[in-house]
Design a protein around this motif. Structure first.
Motif, PDB file in Angstrom:
ATOM      1  N   ILE A  64       0.937  -7.487  -2.295  1.00 36.59           N
ATOM      2  CA  ILE A  64      -0.234  -6.600  -2.285  1.00 36.59           C
ATOM      3  C   ILE A  64       0.016  -5.420  -1.351  1.00 36.59           C
ATOM      4  O   ILE A  64      -0.358  -4.281  -1.660  1.00 36.59           O
ATOM      5  N   GLU A  65       0.674  -5.656  -0.222  1.00 37.23           N
ATOM      6  CA  GLU A  65       1.056  -4.553   0.682  1.00 37.23           C
ATOM      7  C   GLU A  65       1.998  -3.579  -0.040  1.00 37.23           C
ATOM      8  O   GLU A  65       1.873  -2.357   0.109  1.00 37.23           O
ATOM      9  N   ILE A  66       2.938  -4.126  -0.809  1.00 36.63           N
ATOM     10  CA  ILE A  66       3.862  -3.280  -1.579  1.00 36.63           C
ATOM     11  C   ILE A  66       3.080  -2.430  -2.575  1.00 36.63           C
ATOM     12  O   ILE A  66       3.314  -1.220  -2.707  1.00 36.63           O
ATOM     13  N   LEU A  67       2.135  -3.035  -3.285  1.00 32.87           N
ATOM     14  CA  LEU A  67       1.319  -2.291  -4.247  1.00 32.87           C
ATOM     15  C   LEU A  67       0.527  -1.186  -3.561  1.00 32.87           C
ATOM     16  O   LEU A  67       0.366  -0.088  -4.119  1.00 32.87           O
ATOM     17  N   ALA A  68       0.033  -1.435  -2.356  1.00 28.62           N
ATOM     18  CA  ALA A  68      -0.713  -0.414  -1.613  1.00 28.62           C
ATOM     19  C   ALA A  68       0.186   0.785  -1.286  1.00 28.62           C
ATOM     20  O   ALA A  68      -0.238   1.935  -1.407  1.00 28.62           O
ATOM     21  N   VAL A  69       1.437   0.499  -0.905  1.00 31.11           N
ATOM     22  CA  VAL A  69       2.391   1.588  -0.632  1.00 31.11           C
ATOM     23  C   VAL A  69       2.660   2.381  -1.913  1.00 31.11           C
ATOM     24  O   VAL A  69       2.672   3.610  -1.907  1.00 31.11           O
ATOM     25  N   LEU A  70       2.857   1.675  -3.013  1.00 31.85           N
ATOM     26  CA  LEU A  70       3.097   2.338  -4.297  1.00 31.85           C
ATOM     27  C   LEU A  70       1.922   3.226  -4.676  1.00 31.85           C
ATOM     28  O   LEU A  70       2.112   4.374  -5.095  1.00 31.85           O
ATOM     29  N   ALA A  71       0.711   2.696  -4.558  1.00 31.20           N
ATOM     30  CA  ALA A  71      -0.481   3.463  -4.932  1.00 31.20           C
ATOM     31  C   ALA A  71      -0.598   4.728  -4.099  1.00 31.20           C
ATOM     32  O   ALA A  71      -0.919   5.804  -4.627  1.00 31.20           O
ATOM     33  N   GLU A  72      -0.319   4.614  -2.807  1.00 35.83           N
ATOM     34  CA  GLU A  72      -0.395   5.796  -1.938  1.00 35.83           C
ATOM     35  C   GLU A  72       0.686   6.811  -2.303  1.00 35.83           C
ATOM     36  O   GLU A  72       0.430   8.008  -2.378  1.00 35.83           O
ATOM     37  N   ALA A  73       1.889   6.337  -2.551  1.00 35.72           N
ATOM     38  CA  ALA A  73       3.011   7.243  -2.837  1.00 35.72           C
ATOM     39  C   ALA A  73       2.898   7.899  -4.214  1.00 35.72           C
ATOM     40  O   ALA A  73       3.267   9.067  -4.375  1.00 35.72           O
ATOM     41  N   LEU A  74       2.395   7.162  -5.191  1.00 33.83           N
ATOM     42  CA  LEU A  74       2.400   7.640  -6.574  1.00 33.83           C
ATOM     43  C   LEU A  74       1.071   8.222  -7.032  1.00 33.83           C
ATOM     44  O   LEU A  74       1.019   8.899  -8.062  1.00 33.83           O
ATOM     45  N   GLY A  75      -0.008   7.911  -6.300  1.00 34.44           N
ATOM     46  CA  GLY A  75      -1.321   8.363  -6.741  1.00 34.44           C
ATOM     47  C   GLY A  75      -1.936   7.420  -7.765  1.00 34.44           C
ATOM     48  O   GLY A  75      -3.136   7.281  -7.831  1.00 34.44           O
ATOM     49  N   SER A  76      -1.110   6.787  -8.575  1.00 31.09           N
ATOM     50  CA  SER A  76      -1.582   5.831  -9.581  1.00 31.09           C
ATOM     51  C   SER A  76      -0.477   4.826  -9.866  1.00 31.09           C
ATOM     52  O   SER A  76       0.684   5.202 -10.078  1.00 31.09           O
TER      53      SER A  76
END
Length: 151
Positions: free
Chosen positions: A69-81
């Motif tokens: 879930i932490e990884i997904l949060a980083v992805l969401a912040e970096a990619l916007g979606s």
């Protein structure tokens, strides 16, 4: 209506936290040629201890899911979606475990299962998992990851 990853997260009852900051002088992620390399992430709440001593395999599984879930949060912040994720390429887990522990693969399944639940077929990935004598902040697991992304 088209299924988005945000809708899928809602169906799974997952609310992403704010992306955690790097623990030292490095970036949370780096994009190179359509791949996003995410630095090692541990579970939220920063539990301390070894799998096979302080925690069971089942608890390790939950910690790996929380790290995912932490990884997904980083992805969401970096990619916007998260819809920009084309494929989960690889997960690499470092399990802080006692020397006689033999279920590292079952611990990392917590993150692998999460990626499959969230991304479906795009979540099928390569992976490796290692037992570690120690990891930063005595976390029970740290996972680094690679994703193919839409440019």
């Amino acid at each position: 209506m088209e299924q988005t990853i945000a809708n899928r997260l809602k169906e799974l009852g997952i609310q992403l936290p704010q992306a955690s900051e790097p623990a030292a002088r490095y970036a949370n992620c780096v994009e190179v040629n359509g791949l996003l390399f995410v630095s090692g992430k541990g579970p939220s709440g920063k539990p301390k201890g070894k799998i096979g001593q302080t925690y069971s395999t089942a608890e390790g599984y939950e910690f790996a899911r929380l790290a995912g879930i932490e990884i997904l949060a980083v992805l969401a912040e970096a990619l916007g979606s998260l819809d920009r994720v084309k494929r989960v390429v690889k997960l690499q887990g470092f399990v802080n475990a006692v020397p006689e522990f033999e279920e590292h693969h079952k611990v990392l399944n917590g993150c692998s299962d999460l990626m499959l639940d969230v991304f479906g077929e795009k979540g099928i990935h390569a992976r490796s998992v290692f037992g570690a004598v120690s990891v930063r902040e005595q976390l029970p697991i740290i996972i680094d990851s690679i994703f193919q992304i839409e440019e």
